[in-house]
Design a protein around this motif. Structure first.
Motif, mmCIF file in Angstrom:
data_model
loop_
_atom_site.group_PDB
_atom_site.id
_atom_site.type_symbol
_atom_site.label_atom_id
_atom_site.label_comp_id
_atom_site.label_asym_id
_atom_site.label_seq_id
_atom_site.Cartn_x
_atom_site.Cartn_y
_atom_site.Cartn_z
ATOM 1 N N LEU A 76 7.252 3.217 -0.314
ATOM 2 C CA LEU A 76 6.944 1.843 -0.708
ATOM 3 C C LEU A 76 7.344 0.810 0.350
ATOM 4 C CD1 LEU A 76 7.974 1.813 -4.489
ATOM 5 C CD2 LEU A 76 5.671 1.636 -3.548
ATOM 6 N N ARG A 77 7.787 1.259 1.503
ATOM 7 C CA ARG A 77 8.217 0.303 2.535
ATOM 8 C C ARG A 77 7.123 -0.716 2.880
ATOM 9 N NH1 ARG A 77 12.551 -0.036 5.603
ATOM 10 N NH2 ARG A 77 13.269 1.993 4.822
ATOM 11 N N PRO A 78 5.847 -0.306 3.015
ATOM 12 C CA PRO A 78 4.809 -1.330 3.270
ATOM 13 C C PRO A 78 4.744 -2.380 2.156
ATOM 14 C CG PRO A 78 3.964 0.854 3.753
ATOM 15 C CD PRO A 78 5.286 1.050 3.075
ATOM 16 N N PHE A 79 4.987 -1.954 0.902
ATOM 17 C CA PHE A 79 4.990 -2.913 -0.213
ATOM 18 C C PHE A 79 6.108 -3.925 -0.051
ATOM 19 C CE2 PHE A 79 7.082 -3.894 -4.300
ATOM 20 C CZ PHE A 79 6.121 -4.736 -4.843
ATOM 21 N N TYR A 80 7.324 -3.441 0.254
ATOM 22 C CA TYR A 80 8.441 -4.366 0.431
ATOM 23 C C TYR A 80 8.173 -5.341 1.573
ATOM 24 C CZ TYR A 80 10.944 -0.948 -2.471
ATOM 25 O OH TYR A 80 11.331 -0.112 -3.484
ATOM 26 N N GLN A 81 7.583 -4.834 2.650
ATOM 27 C CA GLN A 81 7.308 -5.692 3.798
ATOM 28 C C GLN A 81 6.165 -6.663 3.532
ATOM 29 O OE1 GLN A 81 6.692 -2.669 6.781
ATOM 30 N NE2 GLN A 81 8.836 -2.677 7.412
ATOM 31 N N ASN A 113 14.018 -6.073 4.594
ATOM 32 C CA ASN A 113 13.384 -5.815 3.305
ATOM 33 C C ASN A 113 13.624 -7.054 2.447
ATOM 34 O OD1 ASN A 113 12.640 -5.024 0.733
ATOM 35 N ND2 ASN A 113 14.168 -3.393 0.561
ATOM 36 N N LEU A 114 12.577 -7.823 2.170
ATOM 37 C CA LEU A 114 12.732 -9.080 1.443
ATOM 38 C C LEU A 114 13.384 -8.869 0.081
ATOM 39 C CD1 LEU A 114 12.016 -12.111 1.818
ATOM 40 C CD2 LEU A 114 9.977 -11.670 0.432
ATOM 41 N N ALA A 115 13.223 -7.678 -0.492
ATOM 42 C CA ALA A 115 13.810 -7.375 -1.796
ATOM 43 C C ALA A 115 15.186 -6.730 -1.659
ATOM 44 C CB ALA A 115 12.888 -6.446 -2.582
#
Length: 547
Positions: free
Chosen positions: A331-336, A223-225
């Motif tokens: 929101l996992r697709p957003f983080y990725q 997770n980049l964030a």
């Protein structure tokens, strides 16, 4: 260099330190290039794997069960000279390299960042932010822009540090204090920032590779964030520290500045101020880049909140009770997608700025800048090839997981509190940083053991990454092995020709001590309180299946 100042710079750059720092310099210089360091480690790993296989070294897998006995699966060391592993090495070599997670993350982000840097956007943005600062707030503004400027890669060192010296001198303050504050922010605060960026893509890519090699949690993805809250807190802590050390410790020791507002500039070198030609044109470019940034941010917001959007997994909570459903799971697709988001953001801002100021005339200039950014990544590609095989072979031999299991058991036997273990890891990475400067090389070396070991102790992969990055950055500014150290020395010698390696190191030691101490305290307290490190990134961790 033709000028006297330039000649002195060359002479002073050959100065050698004495004492402990001199020993560090000599010892570090004897180390091979990080690429060959990995190859030597691979040779050692092969020999150790053969020995461990012969001795029957093993460990009980913490989560997997033996299908025949129903007991914990015993993981045994496997020789890397076995027929299976030799075949895997040669047959899967392209796959081992291209599937190395940091490779894709870093190259994608750098395609956009290269345009933002070469168009002049990064340099103009930093210069504009610092030049508009009130004199009383010059130090904190320089420090803050320096930390945020880490997104700009080399531009933070090449543009902001010499510019800070000029701005301090113009304000009647000692230019060496400006150089020190900027150097402390760019390099000492290397991991601190207000948002994730290139470094997060690099480190979390290696972390994901280490988790995958351990097979402890095959479903875990980077997770980049994952350190966003923590690095933001680092920024808030480091900012007043750099301000205090600069104004209350360093500048009083330097004394009053009696020189002019400009340093002698060696012949043939460009002024570090990118707006010198036409400030109005640079302002026009920054306005265009700002509008582009708003457009990209708006696009990502639309893809998250508009009905039926692709960046929300609406099925993530299907079959779960409402209390067990987390918005972060949806929101996992957003983080990725953040890697792609930073690529598009940097690309759009750089393109808009370049079109406005004339550094980008057509699409061919844009493609050329992207191509040049990939040329700059040539060394990283070679390093990634070596690191990818080291990490993969660690997994093939099972030595990474075996070391992690026994290491975790040993730490548990000592009874040390977990926050203290994290603090010791910070200090260890800070010490290692004195000898091996590359952040990616060190983490690729440490992660295959430390990440799974800390997972077994209940620390998340995000927590292990956060602990590493605290120690990795604080000692950057005192090791002569840091690649930009000679460049900073040259900047300093423009103002004070007698300034040498020892002088630069002595000036930066107070920053290093304060940053390392405060960073260590911060992460120990953070873990003690159990504060999430980022969205959907807790400090704690539980193995799948409750193991």
């Amino acid at each position: 260099m033709a000028t006297a100042a330039g000649a002195t710079s060359t002479e002073q750059s050959t100065e050698r330190m004495t004492g402990f720092l001199g020993w560090i310099e000599k010892s570090g210089n004897k180390l091979p290039d990080p690429v060959f360091l990995f190859f030597y480690l691979i040779v050692a790993l092969v020999a150790i794997s053969v020995l461990c296989a012969l001795l029957g070294v093993s460990a009980l897998h913490p989560t997997s069960l033996d299908e025949e006995t129903g007991q914990a699966l015993r993981i045994e060391a496997v020789s890397l000279l076995s027929a299976e592993n030799i075949q895997r090495l040669w047959v899967e070599m392209p796959k081992t390299f291209t599937h190395f997670h940091p490779l894709g993350y870093v190259l994608v982000v750098m395609l956009g960042a290269g345009v933002a840097e070469r168009s002049g956007f990064f340099a103009a943005g930093m210069a504009s932010a610092v030049k508009s600062a009130p004199k009383k707030l010059l130090t904190p503004v320089v420090a803050l822009v320096a930390m945020i400027g880490n997104h700009a890669a080399d531009a933070g060192y090449v543009v902001l540090i010499p510019l800070a010296g000029i701005l301090f001198a113009a304000a009647g303050r000692h230019p060496m204090a400006g150089i020190a504050a900027a150097f402390a922010g760019v390099s000492g605060g290397f991991s601190a920032n207000v948002s994730p960026g290139q470094l997060d893509a690099l480190l979390f890519g290696i972390t994901e590779e280490a988790v995958g090699a351990s097979a402890l949690d095959p479903a875990w993805t980077a997770n980049l964030a994952g350190n966003w809250y923590f690095i933001s807190a680092m920024t808030l802590i480091y900012l007043p520290i750099i301000w205090y050390v600069t104004d209350k410790v360093i500048e009083p020791r330097l004394g009053a500045w009696k020189g002019g507002a400009m340093a002698p500039s060696p012949d043939g070198e460009e002024d570090p101020d990118p707006t010198k030609g036409d400030p109005a044109l640079a302002k026009k470019g920054l306005k265009a880049a700002g509008l582009a940034a708003l457009g990209i941010v708006g696009l990502w917001v639309l893809m998250v909140f508009a009905p039926g959007t692709p960046l929300i997994d609406e099925s993530a909570c299907d079959g779960l009770a409402a209390a067990d459903c987390s918005i972060h799971s949806q929101l996992r697709p957003f983080y990725q997608s953040l890697v792609a988001a930073f690529f598009i953001l940097f690309l759009a801002c750089g393109w808009a700025y370049g079109r406005a100021v004339g550094t980008i005339e057509d699409h061919r200039d844009l493609v050329a800048m992207m191509s040049e950014s990939m040329k700059d990544m040539g060394y990283y590609l070679v390093l990634a090839f070596a690191a990818a095989h080291f990490v993969a072979m660690f997994g093939w031999s099972n030595l990474g997981l075996i070391s992690a299991v026994h290491g975790a058991a040993g730490i548990q036997a000592t009874g040390l509190p977990l926050p203290l273990v994290i603090g010791l890891m910070v200090l260890f990475s800070g010490l290692l940083n004195l000898f091996v400067g590359s952040a990616s090389a060190k983490w690729a070396l440490l992660a295959p053991i430390l990440v799974p070991m800390l997972m077994l102790l209940g620390v998340s992969p995000e927590g292990a990454t956060a602990a590493y990055r605290v120690g990795d950055s604080a000692t950057n500014i005192i090791t002569p092995l840091m690649v930009y150290f000679p460049l900073i020395l040259v900047f300093a010698q423009r103002w004070q020709p007698s300034f040498g390696l020892g002088s630069l190191t002595a000036m930066m030691i107070p920053y290093s001590i304060w940053l390392l101490a405060s960073g260590t305290i911060l992460i120990v307290v953070w873990f003690y309180l159990g504060i999430p490190l980022g969205p959907d990134a807790p400090v704690g961790y539980a193995l799948p299946g409750g193991g």
